[in-house]
Motif scaffolding. Sequence first.
Motif, mmCIF file in Angstrom:
data_model
loop_
_atom_site.group_PDB
_atom_site.id
_atom_site.type_symbol
_atom_site.label_atom_id
_atom_site.label_comp_id
_atom_site.label_asym_id
_atom_site.label_seq_id
_atom_site.Cartn_x
_atom_site.Cartn_y
_atom_site.Cartn_z
ATOM 1 N N SER A 1 0.824 -1.202 0.000
ATOM 2 C CA SER A 1 0.000 0.000 0.000
ATOM 3 C C SER A 1 0.868 1.265 0.000
ATOM 4 O O SER A 1 0.607 2.213 -0.756
ATOM 5 C CB SER A 1 -0.925 -0.011 1.216
ATOM 6 N N LEU A 2 1.899 1.270 0.822
ATOM 7 C CA LEU A 2 2.791 2.432 0.879
ATOM 8 C C LEU A 2 3.586 2.599 -0.412
ATOM 9 O O LEU A 2 3.789 3.723 -0.880
ATOM 10 C CB LEU A 2 3.726 2.317 2.086
ATOM 11 N N ILE A 3 4.012 1.501 -1.002
ATOM 12 C CA ILE A 3 4.723 1.566 -2.279
ATOM 13 C C ILE A 3 3.803 2.124 -3.365
ATOM 14 O O ILE A 3 4.196 2.998 -4.147
ATOM 15 C CB ILE A 3 5.286 0.187 -2.674
ATOM 16 N N GLU A 4 2.570 1.631 -3.412
ATOM 17 C CA GLU A 4 1.614 2.125 -4.404
ATOM 18 C C GLU A 4 1.357 3.618 -4.224
ATOM 19 O O GLU A 4 1.275 4.365 -5.198
ATOM 20 C CB GLU A 4 0.308 1.344 -4.319
ATOM 21 N N ARG A 5 1.264 4.061 -2.993
ATOM 22 C CA ARG A 5 1.055 5.481 -2.718
ATOM 23 C C ARG A 5 2.245 6.304 -3.232
ATOM 24 O O ARG A 5 2.070 7.343 -3.855
ATOM 25 C CB ARG A 5 0.864 5.725 -1.218
ATOM 26 N N GLU A 6 3.431 5.815 -2.980
ATOM 27 C CA GLU A 6 4.635 6.520 -3.430
ATOM 28 C C GLU A 6 4.713 6.546 -4.953
ATOM 29 O O GLU A 6 5.070 7.577 -5.537
ATOM 30 C CB GLU A 6 5.879 5.863 -2.842
ATOM 31 N N ILE A 7 4.359 5.440 -5.604
ATOM 32 C CA ILE A 7 4.347 5.413 -7.067
ATOM 33 C C ILE A 7 3.365 6.456 -7.603
ATOM 34 O O ILE A 7 3.684 7.203 -8.530
ATOM 35 C CB ILE A 7 4.011 3.995 -7.586
ATOM 36 N N ASN A 8 2.175 6.506 -7.009
ATOM 37 C CA ASN A 8 1.176 7.486 -7.431
ATOM 38 C C ASN A 8 1.672 8.906 -7.224
ATOM 39 O O ASN A 8 1.464 9.780 -8.081
ATOM 40 C CB ASN A 8 -0.151 7.280 -6.703
ATOM 41 N N ASN A 9 2.331 9.163 -6.111
ATOM 42 C CA ASN A 9 2.871 10.500 -5.852
ATOM 43 C C ASN A 9 3.923 10.882 -6.886
ATOM 44 O O ASN A 9 3.956 12.009 -7.371
ATOM 45 C CB ASN A 9 3.476 10.592 -4.448
ATOM 46 N N LEU A 10 4.802 9.933 -7.225
ATOM 47 C CA LEU A 10 5.838 10.205 -8.218
ATOM 48 C C LEU A 10 5.227 10.422 -9.605
ATOM 49 O O LEU A 10 5.689 11.272 -10.367
ATOM 50 C CB LEU A 10 6.868 9.067 -8.252
ATOM 51 N N ASP A 11 4.199 9.639 -9.936
ATOM 52 C CA ASP A 11 3.527 9.792 -11.237
ATOM 53 C C ASP A 11 2.865 11.161 -11.352
ATOM 54 O O ASP A 11 2.874 11.775 -12.418
ATOM 55 C CB ASP A 11 2.496 8.680 -11.441
ATOM 56 N N GLN A 12 2.306 11.647 -10.246
ATOM 57 C CA GLN A 12 1.633 12.955 -10.271
ATOM 58 C C GLN A 12 2.629 14.098 -10.413
ATOM 59 O O GLN A 12 2.309 15.141 -10.982
ATOM 60 C CB GLN A 12 0.790 13.141 -9.018
ATOM 61 N N LYS A 13 3.839 13.895 -9.912
ATOM 62 C CA LYS A 13 4.861 14.944 -10.011
ATOM 63 C C LYS A 13 5.433 15.051 -11.416
ATOM 64 O O LYS A 13 5.939 16.081 -11.800
ATOM 65 C CB LYS A 13 6.006 14.652 -9.030
ATOM 66 N N SER A 14 5.350 13.964 -12.194
ATOM 67 C CA SER A 14 5.947 14.013 -13.539
ATOM 68 C C SER A 14 4.959 14.385 -14.603
ATOM 69 O O SER A 14 3.890 14.721 -14.474
ATOM 70 C CB SER A 14 6.606 12.714 -13.929
#
Length: 70
Positions: free
Chosen positions: A57-70
Motif C-alpha cells: 500500500s505504501l509503495i503504491e502510494r509513493e508510485i502514485n505520488n511520483l507519477d503525479q509529479k511528472s
Amino acid sequence: MEFDVSELVEAKRQIDSTLHKLRETVKTFEAKENPNRYKSQITLAKRRIEAFKISVSLIEREINNLDQKS
C-alpha cells in the motif's frame, strides 16, 4: 531515501510474489490433519502477510505520488 518508479515497481512485484507464497503456506498449514500443531507458523505467516500488505500500500502510494509529479 529516494527511489525511482522502476525500483518501486520491482519491489512491489517481489513483495506480491512473497505474499502469494505466504498465502499458499497458510492454506497448506490450515489444510493439514491437525492445523493446531502449526498454529505458531500460521500466526507468523498471517502477521507477515499483513505487514507486506501495508508495504504494498505504501509503495503504491509513493508510485502514485511520483507519477503525479511528472
